[in-house]
Design a protein around this motif. Structure first.
Motif, PDB file in Angstrom:
ATOM      1  N   VAL A  75       0.727  -1.229  -0.201  1.00 18.66           N
ATOM      2  CA  VAL A  75      -0.007  -0.156  -0.337  1.00 18.66           C
ATOM      3  C   VAL A  75       0.872   1.227  -0.203  1.00 18.66           C
ATOM      4  CG1 VAL A  75      -0.219   0.034   2.490  1.00 18.66           C
ATOM      5  CG2 VAL A  75      -1.890   1.197   1.231  1.00 18.66           C
ATOM      6  N   VAL A 103      -2.502  -6.272   9.198  1.00 19.95           N
ATOM      7  CA  VAL A 103      -1.068  -4.832   9.209  1.00 19.95           C
ATOM      8  C   VAL A 103      -1.680  -4.388  10.665  1.00 19.95           C
ATOM      9  CG1 VAL A 103       0.219  -2.772   9.417  1.00 19.95           C
ATOM     10  CG2 VAL A 103      -0.607  -4.233   7.043  1.00 19.95           C
ATOM     11  N   LEU A 151      -4.292   8.016  10.995  1.00 20.63           N
ATOM     12  CA  LEU A 151      -5.880   7.211  11.496  1.00 20.63           C
ATOM     13  C   LEU A 151      -6.546   7.299   9.898  1.00 20.63           C
ATOM     14  CD1 LEU A 151      -7.420   6.174  14.303  1.00 20.63           C
ATOM     15  CD2 LEU A 151      -9.077   7.989  13.437  1.00 20.63           C
ATOM     16  N   GLY A 152      -5.854   6.048   9.652  1.00 14.32           N
ATOM     17  CA  GLY A 152      -6.020   6.104   8.610  1.00 14.32           C
ATOM     18  C   GLY A 152      -6.732   4.421   8.292  1.00 14.32           C
ATOM     19  N   ARG A 153      -6.639   3.834   6.757  1.00 16.76           N
ATOM     20  CA  ARG A 153      -7.185   2.971   7.244  1.00 16.76           C
ATOM     21  C   ARG A 153      -6.889   1.301   7.924  1.00 16.76           C
ATOM     22  NH1 ARG A 153      -6.531   3.761   0.619  1.00 16.76           N
ATOM     23  NH2 ARG A 153      -4.359   3.850   1.709  1.00 16.76           N
ATOM     24  N   ILE A 154      -5.232   1.731   8.423  1.00 20.48           N
ATOM     25  CA  ILE A 154      -4.845   0.748   9.004  1.00 20.48           C
ATOM     26  C   ILE A 154      -5.184   1.109  10.925  1.00 20.48           C
ATOM     27  CG2 ILE A 154      -2.639  -0.018   9.818  1.00 20.48           C
ATOM     28  CD1 ILE A 154      -1.656  -0.570   6.845  1.00 20.48           C
ATOM     29  N   ARG A 174      -3.215  14.815  10.330  1.00 24.31           N
ATOM     30  CA  ARG A 174      -3.369  16.507   9.239  1.00 24.31           C
ATOM     31  C   ARG A 174      -4.315  17.171   9.666  1.00 24.31           C
ATOM     32  NH1 ARG A 174      -0.090  14.799   4.188  1.00 24.31           N
ATOM     33  NH2 ARG A 174      -1.891  13.252   4.117  1.00 24.31           N
ATOM     34  N   HIS A 175      -5.419  16.027   9.513  1.00 22.38           N
ATOM     35  CA  HIS A 175      -6.968  17.080   9.844  1.00 22.38           C
ATOM     36  C   HIS A 175      -7.353  16.281  10.742  1.00 22.38           C
ATOM     37  CE1 HIS A 175      -5.048  16.493   5.337  1.00 22.38           C
ATOM     38  NE2 HIS A 175      -5.957  17.783   5.697  1.00 22.38           N
ATOM     39  N   PRO A 203       1.742   6.934   6.025  1.00 21.25           N
ATOM     40  CA  PRO A 203       2.701   6.862   5.065  1.00 21.25           C
ATOM     41  C   PRO A 203       4.299   7.366   5.992  1.00 21.25           C
ATOM     42  CG  PRO A 203       0.889   8.207   4.423  1.00 21.25           C
ATOM     43  CD  PRO A 203       0.969   7.889   6.531  1.00 21.25           C
ATOM     44  N   GLY A 207       6.970  13.983   3.462  1.00 22.76           N
ATOM     45  CA  GLY A 207       5.978  14.059   5.254  1.00 22.76           C
ATOM     46  C   GLY A 207       6.490  13.826   5.585  1.00 22.76           C
ATOM     47  N   ILE A 229       4.654  -0.015  13.080  1.00 20.52           N
ATOM     48  CA  ILE A 229       4.554  -0.692  11.800  1.00 20.52           C
ATOM     49  C   ILE A 229       4.239  -0.301  10.706  1.00 20.52           C
ATOM     50  CG2 ILE A 229       2.513  -2.646  13.151  1.00 20.52           C
ATOM     51  CD1 ILE A 229       1.383   0.277  10.995  1.00 20.52           C
ATOM     52  N   ASP A 255       7.771  -3.163  13.563  1.00 22.55           N
ATOM     53  CA  ASP A 255       7.061  -4.449  12.278  1.00 22.55           C
ATOM     54  C   ASP A 255       9.212  -3.356  10.884  1.00 22.55           C
ATOM     55  OD1 ASP A 255       6.767  -6.102  10.838  1.00 22.55           O
ATOM     56  OD2 ASP A 255       5.717  -5.173   9.734  1.00 22.55           O
ATOM     57  N   HIS A 278       9.510  -7.043   9.329  1.00 23.92           N
ATOM     58  CA  HIS A 278       8.913  -6.180   8.635  1.00 23.92           C
ATOM     59  C   HIS A 278       7.767  -7.228   7.731  1.00 23.92           C
ATOM     60  CE1 HIS A 278       8.440  -2.499   5.512  1.00 23.92           C
ATOM     61  NE2 HIS A 278       6.919  -3.878   5.566  1.00 23.92           N
TER      62      HIS A 278
HETATM   63  P1  NAP Z   1      -3.859   5.145   4.973  1.00 22.78           P
HETATM   64  O1  NAP Z   1      -5.667   5.112   4.717  1.00 22.78           O
HETATM   65  O2  NAP Z   1      -3.981   6.573   3.457  1.00 22.78           O
HETATM   66  O3  NAP Z   1      -3.736   6.278   6.284  1.00 22.78           O
HETATM   67  C1  NAP Z   1      -2.429   7.347   6.678  1.00 22.78           C
HETATM   68  C2  NAP Z   1      -3.219   8.470   7.501  1.00 22.78           C
HETATM   69  O4  NAP Z   1      -1.717   8.792   7.271  1.00 22.78           O
HETATM   70  C3  NAP Z   1      -4.339   9.000   7.618  1.00 22.78           C
HETATM   71  O5  NAP Z   1      -5.140   8.709   8.509  1.00 22.78           O
HETATM   72  C4  NAP Z   1      -3.461  10.171   7.315  1.00 22.78           C
HETATM   73  O6  NAP Z   1      -4.396  11.476   7.998  1.00 22.78           O
HETATM   74  C5  NAP Z   1      -2.158  10.127   7.732  1.00 22.78           C
HETATM   75  N1  NAP Z   1      -0.900  10.989   7.501  1.00 22.78           N
HETATM   76  C6  NAP Z   1      -0.958  11.318   6.626  1.00 22.78           C
HETATM   77  N2  NAP Z   1       0.658  12.040   6.366  1.00 22.78           N
HETATM   78  C7  NAP Z   1       0.880  12.536   7.747  1.00 22.78           C
HETATM   79  C8  NAP Z   1       1.905  13.624   8.205  1.00 22.78           C
HETATM   80  N3  NAP Z   1       2.788  13.689   7.642  1.00 22.78           N
HETATM   81  N4  NAP Z   1       1.527  13.263   9.540  1.00 22.78           N
HETATM   82  C9  NAP Z   1       0.502  12.874   9.998  1.00 22.78           C
HETATM   83  N5  NAP Z   1       0.003  11.631  10.129  1.00 22.78           N
HETATM   84  C10 NAP Z   1      -0.364  11.414   8.897  1.00 22.78           C
HETATM   85  O7  NAP Z   1      -3.135   4.539   4.999  1.00 22.78           O
HETATM   86  P2  NAP Z   1      -3.226   3.192   5.374  1.00 22.78           P
HETATM   87  O8  NAP Z   1      -3.527   2.171   4.386  1.00 22.78           O
HETATM   88  O9  NAP Z   1      -4.040   2.708   6.188  1.00 22.78           O
HETATM   89  O10 NAP Z   1      -1.486   2.659   5.812  1.00 22.78           O
HETATM   90  C11 NAP Z   1      -0.886   3.717   6.466  1.00 22.78           C
HETATM   91  C12 NAP Z   1       1.257   3.067   5.587  1.00 22.78           C
HETATM   92  O11 NAP Z   1       0.908   1.967   6.818  1.00 22.78           O
HETATM   93  C13 NAP Z   1       0.767   2.319   4.198  1.00 22.78           C
HETATM   94  O12 NAP Z   1       1.965   4.044   3.387  1.00 22.78           O
HETATM   95  C14 NAP Z   1       2.403   2.195   4.307  1.00 22.78           C
HETATM   96  O13 NAP Z   1       4.226   2.415   5.039  1.00 22.78           O
HETATM   97  C15 NAP Z   1       2.349   1.344   6.410  1.00 22.78           C
HETATM   98  N6  NAP Z   1       2.191   0.111   6.517  1.00 22.78           N
HETATM   99  C16 NAP Z   1       2.848  -1.168   6.223  1.00 22.78           C
HETATM  100  C17 NAP Z   1       2.876  -2.117   6.715  1.00 22.78           C
HETATM  101  C18 NAP Z   1       3.931  -3.047   7.105  1.00 22.78           C
HETATM  102  O14 NAP Z   1       4.185  -4.652   6.826  1.00 22.78           O
HETATM  103  N7  NAP Z   1       4.221  -3.381   8.309  1.00 22.78           N
HETATM  104  C19 NAP Z   1       2.420  -2.752   5.137  1.00 22.78           C
HETATM  105  C20 NAP Z   1       0.955  -1.875   5.339  1.00 22.78           C
HETATM  106  C21 NAP Z   1       0.750  -0.804   5.093  1.00 22.78           C
HETATM  107  P3  NAP Z   1      -3.955  13.077   7.108  1.00 22.78           P
HETATM  108  O15 NAP Z   1      -4.319  13.073   6.305  1.00 22.78           O
HETATM  109  O16 NAP Z   1      -5.379  13.811   8.209  1.00 22.78           O
HETATM  110  O17 NAP Z   1      -2.737  13.258   8.042  1.00 22.78           O
END
Ligand code: NAP
Length: 312
Positions: A75, A103, A151-154, A174-175, A203, A207, A229, A255, A278
């Protein structure tokens, strides 16, 4: 003629096999002479397959003038130069949603392992030391405060799980998200000061680089554990090692690391850090679903259809 495709990262056999059957797959990741492969085939390559941690700098992509799509098996796409791709009209896809639950499960496991000292106890028992393992008291997880950074999908899937542990949940991003039932902290330092578990789920990329720094760790303090994670780049790893070593924070569950697969020896030596290689999404079910999305996005692109999960 099959379409030439460059594989730039390791993938499971159930993705490698269909890629080999359906495309002229060139395994750049394992190539002995990568430069020779690019010299010989670079001008023909029309697709790239990478993983969440893959990095494709513009100067490298300049050597691949015919690329139309990058399909990321993950992702996160923080290693991809999104503006450059837009400028060249290269499409980018990822694999959101299908990995969210795994995750989040991994994050909860790290919370439990870090707070209850499960890894240490397991190690002691393997060393035939029942008494030391059984007599060490740890701290309760149920009912504590979980601060989720991102607080996104994960992040939301983690919050749902921790609510079942009667945890109070708050978040930083950020929001503010008025529709969620959790308190918003505009400052990550404030969230850390409040939380027993600070759980990182944003992510990676510029940023969020070192969003978790010395100041945040000091705010988290001796009551707190850091769980990451998301991406290693988000945490200042040197500051984290100092904080764990000097007892500034209680513990960590990680992780992901700043320079994978390298894990600093100082971190490996610490008893209050639970470390995983990881594996957040590493189940057969999820990696199979991710593989289907990678293939589906490529197929949609070459059939002239909209991507299933587009980024660009
Ligand atoms: P997502 O739905 O896009 O959620 C990301 C969240 O981060 C959003 O709520 C966003 O809210 C916040 N965010 C973005 N930029 C920010 C900033 N500069 N400061 C503070 N908050 C910020 O993504 P997701 O699907 O949950 O995945 C999140 C991340 O998990 C992925 O990008 C990936 O790197 C990681 N991941 C790791 C594994 C693993 O194997 N360990 C597997 C999958 C994913 P705002 O827009 O309000 O800031």
């Amino acid at each position: 003629m099959p379409i030439p495709l460059l594989l730039i990262a390791p993938v499971p056999e159930f993705l490698r096999e269909p890629l080999t059957q359906q495309y002229e797959m060139l395994d750049y990741h394992q190539a002995a002479d990568k430069e020779a492969m690019l010299r010989e085939h670079g001008a023909r390559i029309r697709a790239i397959v990478g993983v969440g941690g893959s990095v494709a700098p513009p100067a490298w992509l300049d050597q691949l003038p015919a690329v139309e799509i990058i399909s990321v098996n993950g992702v996160g796409y923080d290693g991809m130069p999104v503006d450059y791709l837009r400028g060249r009209g290269i499409r980018l896809s990822n694999t959101p949603d299908v990995l969210t639950e795994d995750v989040a499960d991994t994050a909860v496991a790290l919370v439990l392992m870090a707070s209850r000292g499960l890894i240490r106890a397991n190690r002691l028992l393997h060393a035939n030391n029942w008494n030391e393992g059984a007599s060490t008291l740890t701290t309760k997880a149920t009912g504590k405060r979980a601060g989720i950074v991102g607080l996104g999908r994960i992040g939301k899937a983690i919050a749902r799980r921790l609510a079942a542990f009667d945890m109070e949940i708050a978040y930083h991003g950020r929001h503010a998200q008025p529709e969620v039932p959790y308190a918003y902290h505009a400052s990550v330092v404030d969230l850390a000061a409040w939380a027993d578990f600070l759980i990182v789920a944003t992510p990676g990329g510029a940023g969020t680089k070192h969003l978790i720094n010395k100041e945040v760790l000091e705010a988290l303090g001796t009551k707190g554990s850091l769980i990451n994670i998301a991406r290693g780049s988000i945490v200042d790893e040197a500051a984290l090692i100092r904080a764990l070593r000097d007892g500034v924070i209680k513990g960590a569950g990680l992780d992901v690391f700043e320079n994978e697969p390298h894990v600093p020896a100082e971190l490996l030596a610490l008893d209050n850090a639970v470390l995983l290689p990881h594996i957040g999404s590493a189940t057969i079910e999820t990696r199979s679903a991710m593989a289907q999305l990678v293939l589906g996005n490529l197929a949609a692109h070459f059939a002239g259809q909209p991507l299933l999960t587009p980024v660009v």
